[in-house]
Design a protein around this motif. Sequence first.
Motif, PDB file in Angstrom:
ATOM      1  N   ALA A 237      12.923  -5.895  -2.396  1.00  0.00           N
ATOM      2  CA  ALA A 237      12.371  -5.536  -3.781  1.00  0.00           C
ATOM      3  C   ALA A 237      11.966  -4.036  -3.577  1.00  0.00           C
ATOM      4  O   ALA A 237      12.053  -3.105  -4.565  1.00  0.00           O
ATOM      5  CB  ALA A 237      11.342  -6.120  -3.878  1.00  0.00           C
ATOM      6  N   PHE A 238      11.261  -3.745  -2.510  1.00  0.00           N
ATOM      7  CA  PHE A 238      10.613  -2.267  -2.273  1.00  0.00           C
ATOM      8  C   PHE A 238      11.907  -1.142  -2.479  1.00  0.00           C
ATOM      9  O   PHE A 238      11.688  -0.127  -3.122  1.00  0.00           O
ATOM     10  CB  PHE A 238      10.131  -2.231  -0.901  1.00  0.00           C
ATOM     11  N   ILE A 239      13.008  -1.501  -1.674  1.00  0.00           N
ATOM     12  CA  ILE A 239      14.162  -0.607  -1.887  1.00  0.00           C
ATOM     13  C   ILE A 239      14.491  -0.272  -3.337  1.00  0.00           C
ATOM     14  O   ILE A 239      15.299   0.766  -3.391  1.00  0.00           O
ATOM     15  CB  ILE A 239      15.218  -1.139  -0.756  1.00  0.00           C
ATOM     16  N   TYR A 240      14.695  -1.163  -3.943  1.00  0.00           N
ATOM     17  CA  TYR A 240      15.158  -0.903  -5.467  1.00  0.00           C
ATOM     18  C   TYR A 240      14.329   0.272  -6.069  1.00  0.00           C
ATOM     19  O   TYR A 240      14.975   0.799  -6.958  1.00  0.00           O
ATOM     20  CB  TYR A 240      14.850  -2.111  -6.192  1.00  0.00           C
ATOM     21  N   THR A 241      13.124   0.387  -5.835  1.00  0.00           N
ATOM     22  CA  THR A 241      12.386   1.292  -6.683  1.00  0.00           C
ATOM     23  C   THR A 241      11.580   2.528  -6.115  1.00  0.00           C
ATOM     24  O   THR A 241      11.208   3.484  -6.406  1.00  0.00           O
ATOM     25  CB  THR A 241      11.277   0.725  -7.443  1.00  0.00           C
ATOM     26  N   LYS A 242      11.817   2.578  -4.604  1.00  0.00           N
ATOM     27  CA  LYS A 242      10.816   3.412  -3.569  1.00  0.00           C
ATOM     28  C   LYS A 242      11.678   3.928  -2.882  1.00  0.00           C
ATOM     29  O   LYS A 242      12.827   3.515  -2.318  1.00  0.00           O
ATOM     30  CB  LYS A 242       9.803   2.728  -2.820  1.00  0.00           C
ATOM     31  N   PRO A 243      11.244   5.202  -2.368  1.00  0.00           N
ATOM     32  CA  PRO A 243      12.005   6.050  -1.397  1.00  0.00           C
ATOM     33  C   PRO A 243      12.136   5.243  -0.114  1.00  0.00           C
ATOM     34  O   PRO A 243      10.799   4.773   0.486  1.00  0.00           O
ATOM     35  CB  PRO A 243      11.379   7.436  -1.122  1.00  0.00           C
ATOM     36  N   VAL A 244      13.127   5.269   0.803  1.00  0.00           N
ATOM     37  CA  VAL A 244      13.284   4.639   1.970  1.00  0.00           C
ATOM     38  C   VAL A 244      14.195   5.476   2.891  1.00  0.00           C
ATOM     39  O   VAL A 244      15.080   5.871   2.388  1.00  0.00           O
ATOM     40  CB  VAL A 244      13.768   3.065   1.800  1.00  0.00           C
TER      41      VAL A 244
ATOM     42  N   ASP B 125       9.663  16.285   7.078  1.00  0.00           N
ATOM     43  CA  ASP B 125       9.507  17.332   6.008  1.00  0.00           C
ATOM     44  C   ASP B 125      10.407  17.159   4.891  1.00  0.00           C
ATOM     45  O   ASP B 125       9.941  17.216   3.800  1.00  0.00           O
ATOM     46  CB  ASP B 125       9.510  18.860   6.638  1.00  0.00           C
ATOM     47  N   TYR B 126      11.591  17.064   5.203  1.00  0.00           N
ATOM     48  CA  TYR B 126      12.648  16.829   4.178  1.00  0.00           C
ATOM     49  C   TYR B 126      12.531  15.480   3.285  1.00  0.00           C
ATOM     50  O   TYR B 126      12.437  15.635   1.946  1.00  0.00           O
ATOM     51  CB  TYR B 126      14.103  16.785   4.859  1.00  0.00           C
ATOM     52  N   PHE B 127      12.171  14.368   4.145  1.00  0.00           N
ATOM     53  CA  PHE B 127      12.080  13.244   3.578  1.00  0.00           C
ATOM     54  C   PHE B 127      10.903  13.209   2.440  1.00  0.00           C
ATOM     55  O   PHE B 127      10.870  12.899   1.481  1.00  0.00           O
ATOM     56  CB  PHE B 127      11.841  12.346   4.411  1.00  0.00           C
ATOM     57  N   ALA B 128       9.862  13.778   3.157  1.00  0.00           N
ATOM     58  CA  ALA B 128       8.422  13.837   2.174  1.00  0.00           C
ATOM     59  C   ALA B 128       8.761  14.820   0.954  1.00  0.00           C
ATOM     60  O   ALA B 128       8.379  14.250  -0.135  1.00  0.00           O
ATOM     61  CB  ALA B 128       7.449  14.542   3.095  1.00  0.00           C
ATOM     62  N   ARG B 129       9.406  15.923   1.175  1.00  0.00           N
ATOM     63  CA  ARG B 129       9.396  16.913  -0.055  1.00  0.00           C
ATOM     64  C   ARG B 129      10.537  16.461  -1.126  1.00  0.00           C
ATOM     65  O   ARG B 129      10.589  16.232  -2.128  1.00  0.00           O
ATOM     66  CB  ARG B 129       9.752  18.358   0.448  1.00  0.00           C
ATOM     67  N   LYS B 130      11.654  16.259  -0.415  1.00  0.00           N
ATOM     68  CA  LYS B 130      12.695  15.887  -1.281  1.00  0.00           C
ATOM     69  C   LYS B 130      12.967  14.546  -1.944  1.00  0.00           C
ATOM     70  O   LYS B 130      13.463  14.163  -2.976  1.00  0.00           O
ATOM     71  CB  LYS B 130      14.103  16.024  -0.739  1.00  0.00           C
ATOM     72  N   CYS B 131      12.486  13.416  -1.073  1.00  0.00           N
ATOM     73  CA  CYS B 131      12.629  11.905  -1.594  1.00  0.00           C
ATOM     74  C   CYS B 131      11.181  11.476  -2.236  1.00  0.00           C
ATOM     75  O   CYS B 131      11.135  10.627  -3.177  1.00  0.00           O
ATOM     76  CB  CYS B 131      13.173  11.032  -0.392  1.00  0.00           C
ATOM     77  N   VAL B 132      10.121  11.787  -1.505  1.00  0.00           N
ATOM     78  CA  VAL B 132       8.913  11.023  -1.692  1.00  0.00           C
ATOM     79  C   VAL B 132       8.222  11.874  -2.798  1.00  0.00           C
ATOM     80  O   VAL B 132       7.587  11.268  -3.888  1.00  0.00           O
ATOM     81  CB  VAL B 132       7.919  10.950  -0.257  1.00  0.00           C
TER      82      VAL B 132
ATOM     83  N   ARG C 215       0.741  -1.127   0.090  1.00  0.00           N
ATOM     84  CA  ARG C 215      -0.016  -0.047   0.054  1.00  0.00           C
ATOM     85  C   ARG C 215       0.903   1.328  -0.066  1.00  0.00           C
ATOM     86  O   ARG C 215       0.364   2.383  -0.191  1.00  0.00           O
ATOM     87  CB  ARG C 215      -0.957  -0.033   1.103  1.00  0.00           C
ATOM     88  N   CYS C 216       2.233   1.076   0.275  1.00  0.00           N
ATOM     89  CA  CYS C 216       2.951   2.229   0.540  1.00  0.00           C
ATOM     90  C   CYS C 216       3.657   2.639  -0.883  1.00  0.00           C
ATOM     91  O   CYS C 216       4.163   2.301  -1.662  1.00  0.00           O
ATOM     92  CB  CYS C 216       4.085   1.956   1.414  1.00  0.00           C
ATOM     93  N   ASP C 217       3.812   4.184  -0.729  1.00  0.00           N
ATOM     94  CA  ASP C 217       4.598   4.862  -1.888  1.00  0.00           C
ATOM     95  C   ASP C 217       6.088   5.151  -1.295  1.00  0.00           C
ATOM     96  O   ASP C 217       7.078   5.114  -2.034  1.00  0.00           O
ATOM     97  CB  ASP C 217       3.961   6.256  -2.087  1.00  0.00           C
TER      98      ASP C 217
END
Length: 223
Positions: A74-81, A209-216, A45-47
């Motif tokens: 597998a998630f780490i290959y394509t999604k922000p973590v 805030d940084y993680f949301a704006r810059k990575c996600v 369910r996660c972005d």
Amino acid sequence: MSGTVTIGILALQGAFAEHQTRLQNLRLKRKITTVLVKTPEDLQRCDALIIPGGESTTIALLARLSGLLEPLKAFIYTKPVWGTCAGAILLSQSVTNAKKDGQELLGGVSVDIARNGWGSQVESFEAPLDVNGLHESSVPFIGIFIRAPVVLALAPDAPIQVIARLPPHLLPEPADDENDPRTIVALRQGLHLLTTFHPELTPDDRFHDYFARKCVFTTVPTV
């Protein structure tokens, strides 16, 4: 509304509730929903995902028992973590001072890291950090270091952006070189964020805030 983003927090062990609180307190142009991830179905369910502080070997063991270990890789290959403290260890490509029965890693960030780099919990401390890219970056962020890992080395030519360092004199073995990799306490590699301290344990939400704006937000299309 510019599109809702779902950020998961791995909720097997550690300070996951504090991360959820920080995310829920953000006031941004895009809405964030949070998921406490305990199963592969939750992860789907996660972005994006936060791996909290805690005990890295315990988190890895519980992830395997929950059927999450391979889905997480597998998630780490394509999604922000984002990994904080124990999460930073799990995101690293190699670890020093692992327990005698080994340390299972998720990988994703090209660093070698040492567990408990400052020693036992009595060696915990706080330090003001100058952080590139935060809102009000002239205001130091108070880093809380609890049995914190230490970055030992960056892989050659890895596309790593260092965003915060400790002064060399605060290292467990003080150094003269301000570029010593052990001074690194926050970095980015692509979509991934790594912090060796606990931003979730302060009321300051600028790292979230940084993680949301810059990575996600940069990876999740608007609707």
